[in-house]
Design a protein around this motif. Sequence first.
Motif, PDB file in Angstrom:
ATOM      1  N   ALA A   1       0.827  -1.204   0.000  1.00  0.00           N
ATOM      2  CA  ALA A   1       0.000   0.000   0.000  1.00  0.00           C
ATOM      3  C   ALA A   1       0.863   1.255   0.000  1.00  0.00           C
ATOM      4  O   ALA A   1       0.453   2.302  -0.525  1.00  0.00           O
ATOM      5  CB  ALA A   1      -0.941  -0.002   1.206  1.00  0.00           C
TER       6      ALA A   1
ATOM      7  N   ARG B   1       0.505   4.227  -2.467  1.00  0.00           N
ATOM      8  CA  ARG B   1       0.313   5.578  -1.932  1.00  0.00           C
ATOM      9  C   ARG B   1       1.183   6.595  -2.666  1.00  0.00           C
ATOM     10  O   ARG B   1       0.759   7.691  -2.989  1.00  0.00           O
ATOM     11  CB  ARG B   1       0.646   5.547  -0.429  1.00  0.00           C
ATOM     12  CG  ARG B   1       0.298   6.815   0.339  1.00  0.00           C
ATOM     13  CD  ARG B   1       1.397   7.828   0.317  1.00  0.00           C
ATOM     14  NE  ARG B   1       2.684   7.268   0.669  1.00  0.00           N
ATOM     15  CZ  ARG B   1       3.828   7.848   0.352  1.00  0.00           C
ATOM     16  NH1 ARG B   1       3.870   8.967  -0.364  1.00  0.00           N
ATOM     17  NH2 ARG B   1       4.981   7.290   0.692  1.00  0.00           N
TER      18      ARG B   1
ATOM     19  N   CYS C   1      -5.248   4.379   1.204  1.00  0.00           N
ATOM     20  CA  CYS C   1      -4.436   3.226   1.589  1.00  0.00           C
ATOM     21  C   CYS C   1      -4.582   2.926   3.075  1.00  0.00           C
ATOM     22  O   CYS C   1      -4.596   1.750   3.487  1.00  0.00           O
ATOM     23  CB  CYS C   1      -2.976   3.476   1.234  1.00  0.00           C
ATOM     24  SG  CYS C   1      -2.642   3.418  -0.541  1.00  0.00           S
TER      25      CYS C   1
END
Length: 529
Positions: free
Chosen positions: A67, A71, A104
């Motif tokens: 993530a 991001r 996220c």
Amino acid sequence: MSALRRERRGSGERSLGDAAASGTRVTLASQAVRVVVQVGSVAVLARLLTPAEFGLVAMVTAVLGIAEILRDSGLMTAAVQAKTLSRDEQTNLFWVNTGLGALCAAAGVAATPLVVAAYGEERLAPLVVALSVVFFISGVSTQFRADLSRSLRFGALSVTDVTAQLAGVAAAVGTALAGGGVWALVAQQLVQALTACVANAVSSDFRPGLPRRGAPLGRFFRVGGSLLGARSISYVTQNIDNIALGVVAGPVQLGLYSRGYQLLMVPLAQINTPLSRIALPVLGRAHREGAGYEHYVARAQLAGCYVTATVFAVAAGLAAPLVAVLFGPAWSAAAPVFAALAVGGVFRAVQQLAYWLYVSSGSTGAQLRMSLATQPVIIAAILVGLHWGALGVAVGHSAGYLVFWVVSLHLGARAAGVPAAPLFRTAGRALLLVALPVGSAAWLGGLVPGSPLLQIAAGLLAAAAAAGVVALCAPAVRRDLDQVRRTALRVARGGGPRRPAAAATAPAVVDPQTSPTLPPTTPPAPPTA
């Protein structure tokens, strides 16, 4: 702070070489501090926490770390490499990264039941929720750091890195001493991310407003998209070992492996990251201007071959006493794991040049295609080694990175338009004539009876003696080492790397606030190609 402001104003008056030299001095000084702090924190926390507690956090970060790649989405690198970047575009990029960070973080919280089910470990649930907050904090920080990177404000970046690391370590040690257990490692990540965000925002001149119309971001997403793909594949490769070990062997085996891997990453990150931060602006400018690019590539390669790779060779030879000193006797099972990983660190060190070639030449699409073709080889090698536990995974990791280095350097040189043969000759000379005998000498020296500290001292002396013999007997190695020495002295005296005649008229590095043309740079922790 006034010193940092002066640094920014002065950047427009320096040549490219002087900017690189100044950045090298500041960055390497800060990295020296960070290495001391990192090694010290590893030694302290290994004595306050158990392998299982390290393993629990490694389980979470191995899954949630993807993530963090999403991001960023490659937008930081896209921003710092763009030839032009308006304030409206910066503002919109800030809100995009902040929004991605929030998404996220929410996705991480929502994925908590899946992570718990995958590992069969209920203790992970609160850790997943807490660590997901880091994504939002990092999203806010991204474009402030990008602004500092575009400005070549290496001093500000270094101050931020050291301050954030010290704050995180202090939080971890304090929490561990208070009996917080695994939460000490969670506190370290949260405090470090928050401190870095605040420091980046304070140091940067960028102040975002509301989202702006008329400032499309398509060109940034095109560059970032290719980087996102390559980094995602690389992330899976670098974390499949943790995920597989966590699922198959549990937190204790993963804790042993993760400590060995962290010990590997201390020199890898603390040497390669500052080298990338300096090399990419210089190589990127030289490639755009067509002036002395091969010259700079050859000089940049020497650092990875003769410095970083040799450090890993010595570390592999001294694995047992190093682990005993840093982690304590309870972690002796991590020594052979670290030795195997350090061999792979040798190949990861020399492979860094391929990353520089791809990024500095703007060949991110070729980088993605190369990653799609080669990363599965590393994954397969790691999964084959899983049958033999943490040590087998470490051996598979190193074998996979050997293949990855050969393929990525060959294809990276082709993408950048430089001949690959001289690069392989230099790397082969450094590995076979320096890293191998020096690492072997360190291992032999470490066999002397006595305390681990005495074994380390004997190993280092033997390694230094072997390096001296090689330098005397191999003229080509001696020339390479002399070039490294002269470059280091030139940097220490305040001059830039010596540029070839064709590059002598390159324009100075400019202030990003007053000029639309900027040299590219790199995010603080670039992945392998």
